[in-house]
Scaffold this active site. Sequence first.
Site, PDB file in Angstrom:
ATOM      1  N   THR A  51       0.795  -1.315   0.126  1.00 45.63           N
ATOM      2  CA  THR A  51       0.037   0.071  -0.077  1.00 45.63           C
ATOM      3  C   THR A  51       0.985   1.397  -0.171  1.00 45.63           C
ATOM      4  OG1 THR A  51      -1.707  -1.119   1.116  1.00 45.63           O
ATOM      5  CG2 THR A  51      -1.790   1.242   1.269  1.00 45.63           C
ATOM      6  N   GLY A  66       2.601  -2.839   8.692  1.00 47.08           N
ATOM      7  CA  GLY A  66       2.591  -3.439   9.686  1.00 47.08           C
ATOM      8  C   GLY A  66       3.973  -4.036   9.963  1.00 47.08           C
ATOM      9  N   ARG A 123     -29.360 -11.919  32.462  1.00 45.62           N
ATOM     10  CA  ARG A 123     -30.011 -10.637  32.657  1.00 45.62           C
ATOM     11  C   ARG A 123     -31.494 -10.527  32.952  1.00 45.62           C
ATOM     12  NH1 ARG A 123     -28.364  -5.892  35.190  1.00 45.62           N
ATOM     13  NH2 ARG A 123     -29.175  -4.050  34.434  1.00 45.62           N
ATOM     14  N   GLN A 131     -35.167  -9.341  21.737  1.00 42.26           N
ATOM     15  CA  GLN A 131     -33.829  -9.653  22.198  1.00 42.26           C
ATOM     16  C   GLN A 131     -33.437 -11.028  21.179  1.00 42.26           C
ATOM     17  OE1 GLN A 131     -32.093  -7.820  23.831  1.00 42.26           O
ATOM     18  NE2 GLN A 131     -30.292  -8.993  24.576  1.00 42.26           N
ATOM     19  N   GLY A 136     -26.260  -0.990  29.221  1.00 39.20           N
ATOM     20  CA  GLY A 136     -25.192  -0.195  29.770  1.00 39.20           C
ATOM     21  C   GLY A 136     -23.854  -1.202  29.774  1.00 39.20           C
ATOM     22  N   THR A 184     -11.363  -3.800   5.709  1.00 35.81           N
ATOM     23  CA  THR A 184     -10.556  -2.963   4.827  1.00 35.81           C
ATOM     24  C   THR A 184      -9.246  -3.426   4.435  1.00 35.81           C
ATOM     25  OG1 THR A 184     -11.334  -0.728   5.817  1.00 35.81           O
ATOM     26  CG2 THR A 184      -9.440  -0.509   4.603  1.00 35.81           C
ATOM     27  N   GLU A 187      -6.191  -6.247   3.811  1.00 30.15           N
ATOM     28  CA  GLU A 187      -5.953  -7.298   2.905  1.00 30.15           C
ATOM     29  C   GLU A 187      -7.288  -7.362   2.100  1.00 30.15           C
ATOM     30  OE1 GLU A 187      -3.842  -9.680   3.045  1.00 30.15           O
ATOM     31  OE2 GLU A 187      -3.335 -10.156   5.129  1.00 30.15           O
ATOM     32  N   ASP A 205     -10.288  -4.052   0.422  1.00 30.29           N
ATOM     33  CA  ASP A 205     -11.371  -3.429   0.871  1.00 30.29           C
ATOM     34  C   ASP A 205     -12.546  -4.453   0.466  1.00 30.29           C
ATOM     35  OD1 ASP A 205     -13.065  -0.938   1.598  1.00 30.29           O
ATOM     36  OD2 ASP A 205     -13.601  -1.601  -0.002  1.00 30.29           O
TER      37      ASP A 205
END
Length: 552
Positions: free
Chosen positions: A43, A82, A223, A242, A310, A331, A333, A335
């Site tokens: 790149t 990298g 929950r 849910q 939360g 993105t 390897e 896009d």
Amino acid sequence: MHPLQTLSCLWGGSVINLGTKKHRDKYFNGIDNVDYLGCFAMTELHHGSNVQGLQTVATFDPLTDEFIIDTPNDGAIKWWIGNAAVHGKFATVFAKLMLPTHDTKGGVTDMGVHAFIVPIRDMKTHKTLPGVEIHDCGHKVGLNGVDNGALRFRSVRIPRNNLLNRFGDVSRDGKYTSSLPSINKRFAATLGELVGGRVGLAYSSVGVLKIAVVIATRYSLLRQQFGPPKQPEVSILDYQSQQHKLMPMLASTYAFHFATLHLVEKYSEMKSSHDEELIGDVHALSAGLKAYITSYTQKSLSTCREACGGHGYAAVNRFGSLRNDHDIFQTFEGDNTVLLQQVAGLLLKQYREKFQGGPLTVTWNYLRQSMNSYLAQPNPVTSRWESEDHLRDPNFQLDAFRYRTSRLLQSVAIRLQKHSKTLGGFGAWNRCLNHLLTLAESHIESFILAKFIEAVKNCPDENSRAALKLVCDLYALDRIWNDIGTYRNVDYVAPNKAKAIHKLAEYLCFQVKNIARELVDAFDLPDYVTRAPIGAQTPSEAYSQYTQSVGF
Ligand SMILES: CCCCCCCCCCCCC/C=C/C(=O)SCCNC(=O)CCNC(=O)[C@H](O)C(C)(C)COP(=O)(O)OP(=O)(O)OC[C@H]1O[C@@H](n2cnc3c(N)ncnc32)[C@H](O)[C@@H]1OP(=O)(O)O
Ligand SMILES: Cc1cc2nc3c(=O)[nH]c(=O)nc-3n(C[C@H](O)[C@H](O)[C@H](O)COP(=O)(O)OP(=O)(O)OC[C@H]3O[C@@H](n4cnc5c(N)ncnc54)[C@H](O)[C@@H]3O)c2cc1C
């Protein structure tokens, strides 16, 4: 796999797979024992997706038998590399190979993008080498454990031997030779080095999705919030909303698990056989699955965070870091939007070959069947069938997915042909781009369902098979409902059938909820992998781990 290791796979893989024996002999041991930490420098600041647009040049100097690596302008600075900012000693640099034309004008011929080994730091002092300038790309949204760097090269000289010459070579007198017939084939072979990373990312993304689904499902079972008057509160997974948020996601996780297992098998087969057809197949499959799965996972990470309220926003429960670290999977390897076009391109190539009498490769041969059988008008009788047996019949499900893909393929081929006459190839492709992306996703969904159905059929244990069948039916019907407009538009599904599909999908969510704990426990992810108190394996420990994490 640690990102550093993955990056070394990119660097090491490029040396081994784009190089020849001399490179393996010289570099393999150093790569293998991590003495030779390196990076994969493709790149640039101005070009990432468009590799053919890269501007770094490697000019052959016949006087000194060297290549001169140059960054001609700021747009050509290698970017996001990298392992470059801190650790890398070498870089595989992707650059345009420029050969002197030996004419009086001193011209050069651009031979296209090739890969070169460029030492970037001194092996002993680790100091940046002369002509190489390296800077850190700075703090990122996530994956800050990876040292992404920017590299500029100013007349850096490397020996001719540093050209990774498996697919193209330069002799001592500057003559170019290649085992491949064209610059396009050489480009494809060079890009082939990206396939392994895409396979890895598709597979890793399923791992991230499993972690998120495990945390959100276990917490949703634990929950409790509200309940019928004068009765105990209910678990939030008892709420239909849910279930609708999480159960199709759990079904997709299972579906992707089997699809990526198959992808890894095909990739290994390709690496050992070097079969030309398989290379094209696995390129498109890895591109499609990497794009489809990483996009799905990224959206799911937000859904899971929200589904946990939360406490899903507490960093200790990991949705934030998973979302930030995984985000770039869409993105790098390749896009996702760009990769899906590779899938569409290959489908259109197969379509053209099919209608020009050419063979269809094994992975796409359903197109041959579907092209003939599905493209007939939908059957007005079956389009109204709404019984549960019919809707849960894998043949109906797979036929529906494949019919949609075939219709999308045929209609986009007709549109491209029409628009090309006035807009040219590039303009026509752009005019149909959303259609092409829908085609690619539809094909990938068909592939995923086919692999899931196969896995259910091959499951040896009767109870597990029944559970997997339930989950597979939810996956299939949820996906059809998700795109019911397409099926309605072509009358493949009549209104009564659409209603029946929606109703059954909701009921299957409820049924999957009843075995959700067993399904997520089956991923066998220990607490030290999920690392989220609210998703602890032992429900009774979840709240205590969480309160302890803040100091109680
Ligand atoms: C949260 C927990 C974390 C866990 C830890 C995990 C961490 C993981 C870390 C991973 C590290 C990743 C680091 C990132 C590295 C990178 O990003 S490397 C750089 C990646 N860059 C790209 O992928 C570039 C994308 N662009 C391209 O691939 C190409 O430019 C293109 C878009 C495909 C080419 O387009 P174009 O120029 O239009 O040419 P085409 O005509 O489309 O293609 C030419 C022919 O080549 C064939 N082809 C293309 N790609 C491949 C391939 N990969 N393999 C085989 N063949 C390929 C294509 O089919 C064409 O063939 P013909 O049709 O026969 O002509
Ligand atoms: C953390 C990180 C690590 C990385 N590691 C490396 C590495 O080690 N080595 C390396 O070489 N690279 C690496 N990269 C770079 C990565 O490969 C590129 O970012 C990626 O290839 C996309 O290129 P780009 O960023 O230039 O985006 P662009 O190609 O500019 O794309 C930008 C947007 O335009 C859209 N777009 C572009 N072309 C088209 C098209 N034809 N049709 C429709 N839409 C289009 C895309 O969909 C995208 O949304 C890394 C990047 C990051 C962020």
